[in-house]
Structures are given as C-alpha cells and as structure tokens.
Motif scaffolding. Sequence first.
Motif, PDB file in Angstrom:
ATOM      1  N   ARG A 164       0.833  -1.216   0.000  1.00 24.80           N
ATOM      2  CA  ARG A 164       0.000   0.000   0.000  1.00 24.80           C
ATOM      3  C   ARG A 164       0.864   1.262   0.000  1.00 24.80           C
ATOM      4  O   ARG A 164       0.509   2.270  -0.613  1.00 24.80           O
ATOM      5  CB  ARG A 164      -0.927  -0.012   1.219  1.00 24.80           C
ATOM      6  N   GLU A 195      -8.346  -2.504   7.173  1.00 19.35           N
ATOM      7  CA  GLU A 195      -8.781  -3.679   6.405  1.00 19.35           C
ATOM      8  C   GLU A 195      -8.719  -4.947   7.264  1.00 19.35           C
ATOM      9  O   GLU A 195      -9.634  -5.772   7.242  1.00 19.35           O
ATOM     10  CB  GLU A 195      -7.880  -3.828   5.186  1.00 19.35           C
ATOM     11  N   ARG A 200      -0.031   6.324   6.435  1.00 15.42           N
ATOM     12  CA  ARG A 200      -1.315   6.126   5.776  1.00 15.42           C
ATOM     13  C   ARG A 200      -1.489   4.672   5.354  1.00 15.42           C
ATOM     14  O   ARG A 200      -2.580   4.098   5.469  1.00 15.42           O
ATOM     15  CB  ARG A 200      -1.419   7.051   4.557  1.00 15.42           C
ATOM     16  N   GLU A 213      -4.427   2.101   6.550  1.00 15.48           N
ATOM     17  CA  GLU A 213      -5.285   1.403   5.582  1.00 15.48           C
ATOM     18  C   GLU A 213      -5.247  -0.107   5.813  1.00 15.48           C
ATOM     19  O   GLU A 213      -6.281  -0.781   5.754  1.00 15.48           O
ATOM     20  CB  GLU A 213      -4.836   1.741   4.159  1.00 15.48           C
TER      21      GLU A 213
END
Length: 465
Positions: free
Chosen positions: A285, A376, A368, A372
């Motif tokens: 990510r 999830e 960030r 994320e």
Amino acid sequence: MNAVPEALPRTAGELRAAGYTPRPIAREIHENLLAALRDGRDAWPGIVGFSRTVLPQLERALLAGHDVVLLGERGQGKTRLLRTLAGLLDEWTPVIEGSELGEHPLDPITPASIRRAAELGDELPVAWRHRSERYTEKLATPDTSVGDLIGDVDPVKVAEGRSLGDPETIHFGLVPRAHRGIVAINELPDLAERIQVALLNVMEERDIQVRGYTLRLPLDVLLVATANPEDYTNRGRIITPLKDRFGAEIRTHYPLDVAAEMAVVRQEAELVAEVGEPLLEVLARFVRNLRESTVIDQRSGVSARFAVAAAETVAAAALRRSALTGEEPAVARPVDLDAVPAVLRGKIEFEPGEEGREVEHLVHLLRRAVAETARERFAGLDLRPLSEAVADGHLVATGERVPGRDVLAALPELPVLHEVAQRAGVSSDEPAGRIAAAIELALESLFLARRLAKDSDDTTTVYGE
C-alpha cells in the motif's frame, strides 16, 4: 542447463535422415506458444500481474511474428518478461559445429560455412545449442557502436594476409551472432541515432551491411526492445523509421492491485527474517500511495524494486533486533518500518520544491499505508479493551532492542488480543515475536486514530494514554 542428449544426430546426414528441417525463429516461437496455450501450460513463469493486460497483447504479437518494443516506466518487469521468451524456443537446436553464427547445418549462410557444407556434405559435424544460449541481451548505452551491434573489419584477419574486400575479414557483432535466436535491447532510446539506423536492415530486410561490403546475410532473428515512454514519445530519441519497423508496441504497467504488488515482493525479495503478510500489505500500500502522490515525480515512476528493497530493509531490521536480544525466530514488527524512509528515500525522485521534506512525505505516506492495512485487517473488531488497558497504565514499549515477549508481557490477558492475532494470521501458540507483530499493528492503528499517544526516541517507542 542439462547435458546434450546422446541420441541427437551428430552429422548433417543423420540430421536430414531424422527429419530435421530449418525453421525460422518466428515460426518456432509461434508453434511452441500455440502448444503451450492449447495445453494450458504457463508460458510466462515468474510474471505477475500481466495475465489480463500485457501478456495477451504480447502473445498476439508473437503469433503474428512481429518484433516487439515494450514501453513502460522503470521497474515494471520489462526485462524479466523479455527473458522468459527464451522458454518459447526449442530446448535444443542443431548448429554447424564451430560456426561463428550458429547456422543450421542444412541452411548455412556465411561463405565459410557454405564452403564447409559443400566439402563435407553429409559428414558436416553437428553440435547442439541450448535455448538459453539463443537469447542475447544488450543494454543500450550512448557509447555503443555499429561494430558492437553489427560488425566491423577485423584488423587481425587483415594482418594475416586477407584482402580488405574479403567478406571473411569481418568480425561479426552481437546481432549476427544471435542468428536463429532472440536479440533484446534494453533502453533502446539511449542508442545514438546513427546506431539506430544500423538496425533498419536487420528488422526489415533481415540482413546486414558492414562498411559498404556487398555481404548480405539472411539473418533470422527476433528483435525485442524496451523503452521508457517518456523518452520514446516526448524526446524523440527513437528514429521514426525504426519505430515503424516494430510490429507491436506494448505498454507495461505497475501491479494493478495490492495482491499483485505483494506477490511481486514475495517472489523477488530475499528476506533474512520473517516478514508477515500484514507488513507486506503495508509496504504494498505504501508503494501504491507513492505512485499516486503529487509530491513524487511520476514521470520517473516508483519501481517495483522499491517495495522489494523496503521488505528486505524491514527484514534486516528484524534480524538486527534478534541479534541484539537473542530472540528467535527473527520476526519483523511494525516498529521496523521506521527504517524504510531514511534508507530508501534516494530511490525516488521528488518534484521540484520538495527538497528537505523527503523523509517527512515518506513517513506520512507510510503511516497512511499502516492505517489502511489495519482498517482492512481489523474491520469490525472492537479495539477499545486494548486502548483502555493501555490507558489504565499498561504502557507498551517497543523498539530495536525490545523482544516480542516484553511487548506481550506489558499487557494483561485480553480476549481482544487473540482476535487481533487471528486477524493477522497468527495463532496463540506461535512464537512471541509473531504475536507481538500483530499487537503492535493494532497499537499503531490506535495511535493513528488518535486513541493512543506515542512517544519515540532513537531506540524506543512507548504507547500510552
């Protein structure tokens, strides 16, 4: 490479009797690719994320017999893809023993080989070349010469008494020596324009010309190349006639989703310690955030090698902690992510005006990615018992000298910790380092959500209220 099978023919006569006939390289690849497609075999081992985009285009180009140029930013796997082309060749192919260009015993093309074939007839000796030897790769550089690619007069042969007009005084370059094989040129725009001109005859007429000699060799090569689209389209560094001769121009791309990005890292990274799936997801990510960021120069791209290097750096940090604390096995934890921005900032080009803020931007995008991933992984899971335990005085310290068992010992027994570990793919009976990695991810997510405080120095990070 395996040894040459003993049963293969050893003379031109035996070869002819066995039914071997010359087959053009394009036809050979065409037939072998069709066989792989019909049998359901993977013709592109090790290629991740291209199955529905790039590979269908490349397969159509090869079935059509076209030369191919792959266009894409750095680190998109262009060179790796080209190298898999060798797997579409026959495992063994016959050549005239001792021939300079690896000619087929039943189809010689140089004056010397034609003469030998005429003199020896069916007794012409045959050698066998493995497909790995029929793939030739050249990195294009500004100092590459026509002699390097095509050939030049060999002064040694002239000194031996041969005439300058004798075609056998020529020292052949890389392209003729790849006769009956694949020639891959990386970064084609970096070739000087006058050198690119030398490839025109190879691609269209399939022959070569050296210093005005009337030597015409019917070369049989598949020419493939890579180029950065910025060079290719904007700076005009590939001459128009050469662009026109490529039958197919195929755009490559970075992995289209997180799963593909993780698969690339798993395949390519050489990890010296365990790096769990949650951390691999964070790094995947992170790289995707970099590719979408306006502070990063997207024209230069963010290579897939960045994610690989990041994973190796995180693993190295875990191994170092293992050496300092004696904890086994060495397992990466979220605290090890702190090593990534400072170590790898030189691998990325930033937009003008961002000087001095590079690490700041990288840290922001990495956080960030952590948020994320945690969102999830822990979706629907109530982490309040964990935050309340820390708020009640169970401060958790972690760092490069803190083993996983100390992280776990700082917290009371909480059912939510088992759920956190389970969401991270860890069971309760696994080593403390793996469980601690999952707990740290949950703690970091609470900090990023402003539900916990965090205090850090050079070696230690403490989560508290």
